[in-house]
Write an enzyme that holds these catalytic residues in place. Structure first.
Site, PDB file in Angstrom:
ATOM      1  CG  HIS A   1      -0.878  -6.269   4.974  1.00 18.59           C
ATOM      2  ND1 HIS A   1      -0.922  -5.942   6.314  1.00 18.59           N
ATOM      3  CD2 HIS A   1      -0.337  -5.202   4.353  1.00 18.59           C
ATOM      4  CE1 HIS A   1      -0.417  -4.725   6.477  1.00 18.59           C
ATOM      5  NE2 HIS A   1      -0.057  -4.257   5.293  1.00 18.59           N
TER       6      HIS A   1
ATOM      7  CG  ASN B   1      -4.328   4.430   9.411  1.00 13.96           C
ATOM      8  OD1 ASN B   1      -4.573   5.423   8.732  1.00 13.96           O
ATOM      9  ND2 ASN B   1      -3.258   4.346  10.167  1.00 13.96           N
TER      10      ASN B   1
ATOM     11  CD  GLN C   1      -7.395   0.185   8.222  1.00 15.04           C
ATOM     12  OE1 GLN C   1      -8.003  -0.790   8.646  1.00 15.04           O
ATOM     13  NE2 GLN C   1      -6.082   0.229   8.230  1.00 15.04           N
TER      14      GLN C   1
ATOM     15  CB  THR D   1      10.636 -10.067 -12.185  1.00 12.24           C
ATOM     16  OG1 THR D   1      11.701  -9.874 -13.118  1.00 12.24           O
ATOM     17  CG2 THR D   1       9.907 -11.364 -12.478  1.00 12.24           C
TER      18      THR D   1
ATOM     19  N   GLY E   1       0.820  -1.205   0.000  1.00 13.12           N
ATOM     20  CA  GLY E   1       0.000   0.000   0.000  1.00 13.12           C
ATOM     21  C   GLY E   1       0.856   1.258   0.000  1.00 13.12           C
ATOM     22  CB  SER E   2       3.976   2.147   1.807  1.00  9.41           C
ATOM     23  OG  SER E   2       3.480   1.911   3.100  1.00  9.41           O
TER      24      SER E   2
ATOM     25  CB  CYS F   1       3.986   2.963  11.589  1.00  6.88           C
ATOM     26  SG  CYS F   1       2.924   2.315  10.308  1.00  6.88           S
TER      27      CYS F   1
END
Ligand SMILES: *Cc1c(COP(=O)(O)O)cnc(C)c1O
Length: 382
Positions: A202, A152, A180, A238, A69-70, A326
């Site tokens: 995730h 979030n 989120q 790849t 996501g980042s 975080c």
């Protein structure tokens, strides 16, 4: 141990693991290779992209797979910032004060090293960016607006559709971080009217380390990972075939089961909110009560150390968070707590309780019977 931190991450659905497994070994080809091994890998990426596009109601070639996501936030904001400045000279970027660090740090970087002008949009006391705030802030020089779909830390859902409309009328690119939101909110990009939208697997029972960025056709974008021509020349490297397959399968299952998951979880969340506010003195809900993710409860308790409360909860068998994962270990109130105007005394005592599809009523009962005493203990130990 009872897991109540589904906004930090979710376990991978076993059906997703099953879909991914062949692509580690039996079908291991490089999707860029010409031979049959490559063709099989390429076909699986193509069908994953089509599957994601069906959920988003877009074309497959509007989906760029990324590593998280980042990275999607970085690609959207950096890519569009450079492209817009080159095309029109516009170099202002607007974003809310309550964005995830993947957005705020990226913008700080663009301001510090690349000469862009960043303007932070205020949020209301529930952490919401209102369309009025956006309408007032935009000007001729605005290149991009970035406002998250749902927060979030405090679960607040922003009026994305209205904000996107303001941007569209004013010919400003609009990006939303939906990392989120994706587990519980509709993702039809035409209904929402967004130009770019970030996702990460995730947070919806897919694997960590894979994300996607929706980019509306015609949106100018400069790649920031350069090399081979993968992902329509927008993201070299790849492709991670098994994880892309996992992303698509997790999103498909989420779309199919979204309503039933929410119907199971929301009453449990409401029970938490009601009971906590009723039984714990000097407590308040953070975020909006109505416009809120269905799995998300978040609070501030006056005069406690949120990290101490997390430690006590962990020892008692409950995994929760004080905000963004975080932020753990950081003794300052989070930027989101500051943005919603909480004093330090309240802002340090934040607690986030987020539920998942496997959360049971029993889990919530035992959590709610343990929490009041742990808050009391945390107040005394302070
Ligand atoms: C988790 C999250 C991210 C970061 O996603 P990663 O896949 O962990 O990089 C970005 N924005 C929001 C709102 C999030 O919740």
């Amino acid at each position: 141990m009872i897991y109540l931190d589904y906004s930090a991450t979710t376990p991978v659905d076993s059906r997703v693991v099953e879909a991914m497994t062949p692509f580690f070994n039996a079908s291991f080809g490089n999707p860029s290779s010409v031979h049959r091994f490559g063709q099989i890998a390429e076909a699986s990426i193509d069908s994953s992209r089509e599957s994601v596009a069906r959920v988003l109601h877009c074309k497959p070639d509007e989906i760029i797979f990324t590593s998280c996501g980042s990275e999607s936030d970085n690609l959207a904001i950096r890519g569009a910032a450079y492209a817009m400045r080159e095309r029109t000279g516009a170099n202002w970027i607007l974003a809310s004060r309550a964005e995830h660090p993947a957005v705020t740090k990226t913008l700080e970087h663009l301001g510090k090293y690349d000469g862009f002008l960043i303007e932070w949009l205020d949020v209301n006391e529930h952490g919401m960016v209102t369309p009025e705030i956006v309408a007032k802030a935009i000007c001729d020089n605005t290149a991009i607006v970035s406002v998250m779909y749902a927060n979030n830390e405090i679960g607040t859902i922003n009026p994305i559709k209205e904000i996107a409309e303001i941007c569209r009328v004013n010919k400003i690119l609009f990006h939303t971080d939906a990392v989120q939101a994706a587990a519980y909110l509709p993702l039809d990009v035409n209904e929402l009217g967004v130009d770019m939208m970030s996702l990460g697997a995730h947070k919806f029972y897919g694997p960590k380390g894979v994300g996607a960025l929706y980019v509306r056709k015609g949106t100018p974008l400069v790649p920031h990972l350069t090399g081979g021509g993968q992902e329509f020349n927008l993201r070299a490297g790849t492709q991670n075939v098994p994880y892309i397959v996992g992303f698509a399968e997790a999103l498909r299952l989420t779309e199919d089961e979204r309503e039933q998951r929410a119907a199971h979880i929301q009453p449990l969340r409401d029970k938490i909110i009601g009971t906590v506010l009723e039984t714990i003195p000097d407590s308040q809900l953070t975020g909006d009560l109505e416009s809120r993710l269905p799995h998300h409860a978040s609070f501030a308790f006056k005069g406690i150390d949120g990290n101490l409360l997390l430690t006590l909860l962990d020892a008692a068998g409950f995994a929760c968070s004080s905000g963004s994962a975080c932020k753990t270990g950081n003794p300052e109130p989070s930027e989101v707590m500051n943005a919603i105007g909480l004093s330090r005394e309240w802002g340090l005592g934040s607690l986030r309780v987020t539920l998942g599809k496997d959360t049971l009523p029993d889990h919530i009962e035992s959590f709610l019977s343990a929490l009041p005493n742990l808050v009391k203990k945390a107040r005394h130990l302070k």
